[in-house]
Motif scaffolding. Structure first.
Motif, PDB file in Angstrom:
ATOM      1  N   UNK A  44      24.975 -34.883  -5.583  1.00  9.24           N
ATOM      2  CA  UNK A  44      26.085 -33.923  -5.485  1.00  9.24           C
ATOM      3  C   UNK A  44      26.944 -33.894  -6.749  1.00  9.24           C
ATOM      4  N   UNK A  45      27.420 -32.702  -7.059  1.00 10.82           N
ATOM      5  CA  UNK A  45      28.340 -32.513  -8.179  1.00 10.82           C
ATOM      6  C   UNK A  45      29.412 -31.528  -7.736  1.00 10.82           C
ATOM      7  N   UNK A  46      30.655 -31.743  -8.149  1.00 15.25           N
ATOM      8  CA  UNK A  46      31.740 -30.840  -7.802  1.00 15.25           C
ATOM      9  C   UNK A  46      31.575 -29.484  -8.476  1.00 15.25           C
ATOM     10  N   UNK A  47      32.018 -28.435  -7.801  1.00 20.41           N
ATOM     11  CA  UNK A  47      31.881 -27.089  -8.366  1.00 20.41           C
ATOM     12  C   UNK A  47      32.696 -26.959  -9.648  1.00 20.41           C
ATOM     13  N   UNK A  48      33.892 -27.538  -9.674  1.00 18.91           N
ATOM     14  CA  UNK A  48      34.713 -27.486 -10.891  1.00 18.91           C
ATOM     15  C   UNK A  48      34.003 -28.158 -12.060  1.00 18.91           C
ATOM     16  N   UNK A  49      33.341 -29.283 -11.769  1.00 19.31           N
ATOM     17  CA  UNK A  49      32.600 -29.983 -12.810  1.00 19.31           C
ATOM     18  C   UNK A  49      31.416 -29.150 -13.279  1.00 19.31           C
ATOM     19  N   UNK A  50      30.780 -28.442 -12.352  1.00 16.98           N
ATOM     20  CA  UNK A  50      29.657 -27.577 -12.698  1.00 16.98           C
ATOM     21  C   UNK A  50      30.121 -26.440 -13.613  1.00 16.98           C
ATOM     22  N   UNK A  51      31.284 -25.891 -13.307  1.00 18.91           N
ATOM     23  CA  UNK A  51      31.852 -24.838 -14.152  1.00 18.91           C
ATOM     24  C   UNK A  51      32.150 -25.395 -15.548  1.00 18.91           C
ATOM     25  N   UNK A  52      32.718 -26.597 -15.595  1.00 16.78           N
ATOM     26  CA  UNK A  52      33.059 -27.206 -16.885  1.00 16.78           C
ATOM     27  C   UNK A  52      31.815 -27.480 -17.712  1.00 16.78           C
ATOM     28  N   UNK A  53      30.797 -28.059 -17.065  1.00 17.28           N
ATOM     29  CA  UNK A  53      29.597 -28.418 -17.807  1.00 17.28           C
ATOM     30  C   UNK A  53      28.806 -27.198 -18.267  1.00 17.28           C
ATOM     31  N   UNK A  54      28.785 -26.165 -17.438  1.00 12.97           N
ATOM     32  CA  UNK A  54      27.976 -24.997 -17.796  1.00 12.97           C
ATOM     33  C   UNK A  54      28.653 -24.127 -18.837  1.00 12.97           C
ATOM     34  N   UNK A  55      29.993 -24.133 -18.845  1.00 10.50           N
ATOM     35  CA  UNK A  55      30.718 -23.238 -19.735  1.00 10.50           C
ATOM     36  C   UNK A  55      30.730 -21.808 -19.247  1.00 10.50           C
ATOM     37  N   UNK A  56      30.238 -21.577 -18.025  1.00  7.94           N
ATOM     38  CA  UNK A  56      30.160 -20.228 -17.468  1.00  7.94           C
ATOM     39  C   UNK A  56      31.476 -19.833 -16.804  1.00  7.94           C
ATOM     40  N   UNK A  57      31.651 -18.550 -16.583  1.00  6.82           N
ATOM     41  CA  UNK A  57      32.803 -18.068 -15.843  1.00  6.82           C
ATOM     42  C   UNK A  57      32.687 -18.538 -14.390  1.00  6.82           C
ATOM     43  N   UNK A  58      33.809 -18.910 -13.759  1.00  3.36           N
ATOM     44  CA  UNK A  58      33.757 -19.375 -12.374  1.00  3.36           C
ATOM     45  C   UNK A  58      33.052 -18.394 -11.430  1.00  3.36           C
ATOM     46  N   UNK A  59      33.312 -17.089 -11.617  1.00  2.00           N
ATOM     47  CA  UNK A  59      32.687 -16.094 -10.743  1.00  2.00           C
ATOM     48  C   UNK A  59      31.166 -16.139 -10.850  1.00  2.00           C
ATOM     49  N   UNK A  60      30.664 -16.357 -12.075  1.00  2.00           N
ATOM     50  CA  UNK A  60      29.223 -16.441 -12.273  1.00  2.00           C
ATOM     51  C   UNK A  60      28.645 -17.661 -11.558  1.00  2.00           C
ATOM     52  N   UNK A  61      29.334 -18.809 -11.687  1.00  5.56           N
ATOM     53  CA  UNK A  61      28.857 -20.032 -11.039  1.00  5.56           C
ATOM     54  C   UNK A  61      28.829 -19.861  -9.525  1.00  5.56           C
ATOM     55  N   UNK A  62      29.903 -19.309  -8.967  1.00  7.72           N
ATOM     56  CA  UNK A  62      29.960 -19.123  -7.516  1.00  7.72           C
ATOM     57  C   UNK A  62      28.862 -18.165  -7.040  1.00  7.72           C
ATOM     58  N   UNK A  63      28.564 -17.143  -7.828  1.00 11.23           N
ATOM     59  CA  UNK A  63      27.525 -16.195  -7.439  1.00 11.23           C
ATOM     60  C   UNK A  63      26.149 -16.863  -7.453  1.00 11.23           C
ATOM     61  N   UNK A  64      25.884 -17.675  -8.464  1.00  2.36           N
ATOM     62  CA  UNK A  64      24.603 -18.385  -8.526  1.00  2.36           C
ATOM     63  C   UNK A  64      24.471 -19.345  -7.352  1.00  2.36           C
TER      64      UNK A  64
END
Length: 380
Positions: free
Chosen positions: A339-359
């Motif tokens: 497991x990884x936190x969504x905020x951490x996933x956003x930080x690591x990917x460098x993507x916009x939050x909306x893009x991460x949530x959609x994926x």
């Protein structure tokens, strides 16, 4: 079916039906349910859009059958329960604050109890006689002080807490609203349902399974401004509830016990890790009467240390992904079974939050993503 909010806010029968159907559809959980409602505006529109959203999976996506929802609603009515939706006035305000709050629950009894100040009391199923007596007496004193006692109707500490605080008590069960579990608490569960408050997240007819208990525990922790652990082994459901309470920013309290009794090891460890030591009911009352949303307890579960920093690598990969048009793939490749936190996933990917949530939503609909009660995500 839907409960009352005020005429202008009351759900139509069509929308209420669609909400239940949306939540019962494959791979839809509390987080994706809310994202779909936010995206489409209504559950009716979300149901219509699901097949297209889920078309990226390996097989055609089909929402839950209407007939299944009709049978569920009949079961709720037959059991004397009612639905409560996340945006209705009677939905408990503290529960609504947690990220994974159930969008729909079924209730029997006095719903006003969930809007009063609540304390959760949890502990061992195979509790000692002394701890069981203590839980019953503390629950009685806390309820007399105006606190509603929340617990999970399990044997041992839970049952004693309900008995001591009756009728100012809320039972949260891991089964459907019409299933008594454990069987020996059938009479107690019915008594709570008629004079206290009984809450279930699972549809009627659902037998409790292992995965349902952590979900139940998050509701127990979410309803209360503080969780008190009376007696618990080092690895137990009670400690899961305490962890979830800490993550939600609520008070975590524990009664210390003898270091010679394994059933006290969990409480002693909680105190060592930052839970507030309480030795009399008045300590609990003082903590919760002055609770402002900033707990005195510092109990949190430490995150697992990582030995590799993905940040620079992920930034490079994200730049390459944007250039190639494979942003979704870059986000997906950061996910593993850990497991990884969504905020951490956003930080690591460098993507916009909306893009991460959609994926994440796409992966969830296709059955490739698991969401955890602490807000983390992982590959199935």
């Amino acid at each position: 079916m839907s409960g009352a909010r005020g005429d202008q806010d009351a759900l139509s029968q069509v929308e209420a039906f669609a909400r239940i159907r949306l939540l019962r559809s494959p791979n839809i959980g509390p987080v994706s349910y809310r994202q779909l409602l936010a995206r489409f505006g209504t559950a009716v529109a979300a149901i219509e859009g699901l097949p297209e959203l889920g078309s990226r999976g390996k097989k055609a996506y089909r929402p839950a059958p209407k007939e299944k929802i009709e049978r569920e609603i009949e079961g709720v009515i037959a059991s004397g329960a009612r639905y409560l939706f996340h945006d209705q006035d009677h939905y408990p305000a503290l529960l609504a604050e947690i990220d994974s709050a159930p969008p729909i629950i079924t209730c029997r009894g006095n719903q006003a109890l969930a809007s009063e100040p609540c304390v959760a009391i949890v502990g061992a199923r195979n509790a000692s006689g002394a701890a069981t007596k203590l839980a019953r007496e503390w629950a009685r004193e806390l309820s007399q002080a105006g606190l509603t006692v929340v617990s999970g109707l399990a044997r041992g500490i839970d049952g004693a807490a309900h008995e001591g605080s009756f009728p100012k008590t809320i039972g949260v069960i891991a089964s459907g609203i019409d299933i008594a579990y454990p069987p020996q608490h059938k009479e107690l569960q019915e008594k709570i349902a008629t004079e206290g408050l009984l809450i279930a997240e699972q549809p009627p007819g659902t037998e409790p399974r292992g995965r349902h208990f952590p979900s139940r525990n998050r509701i127990i922790a979410g309803l209360a401004s503080g969780t008190l652990v009376v007696e618990a082994a080092p690895r137990s459901g009670s400690l899961i509830t305490a962890r979830l309470a800490g993550e939600a920013g609520r008070e975590v309290m524990a009664i210390p016990g003898s270091p010679l009794d394994p059933r006290s090891a969990g409480c002693n460890q909680l105190i060592r890790d930052g839970a507030v030591l309480v030795s009399e009911p008045q300590h609990v009352i003082e903590l919760l009467e002055t609770f402002t949303g900033a707990p005195r307890s510092t109990y949190r579960v430490a995150e697992d240390p990582t030995t590799f920093d993905y940040e620079e690598l992920s930034k490079l990969e994200w730049g390459e992904a944007k250039a190639s048009g494979d942003e979704a793939g870059a986000i997906g490749r950061l996910l593993t079974k850990a497991p990884i936190g969504v905020d951490e996933l956003i930080r690591q990917s460098g993507a916009e939050p909306a893009m991460v949530h959609m994926v994440l939503l796409d992966l969830e609909l296709s059955g490739e993503l698991e969401r955890h009660d602490d807000g983390g995500v992982s590959r199935m």
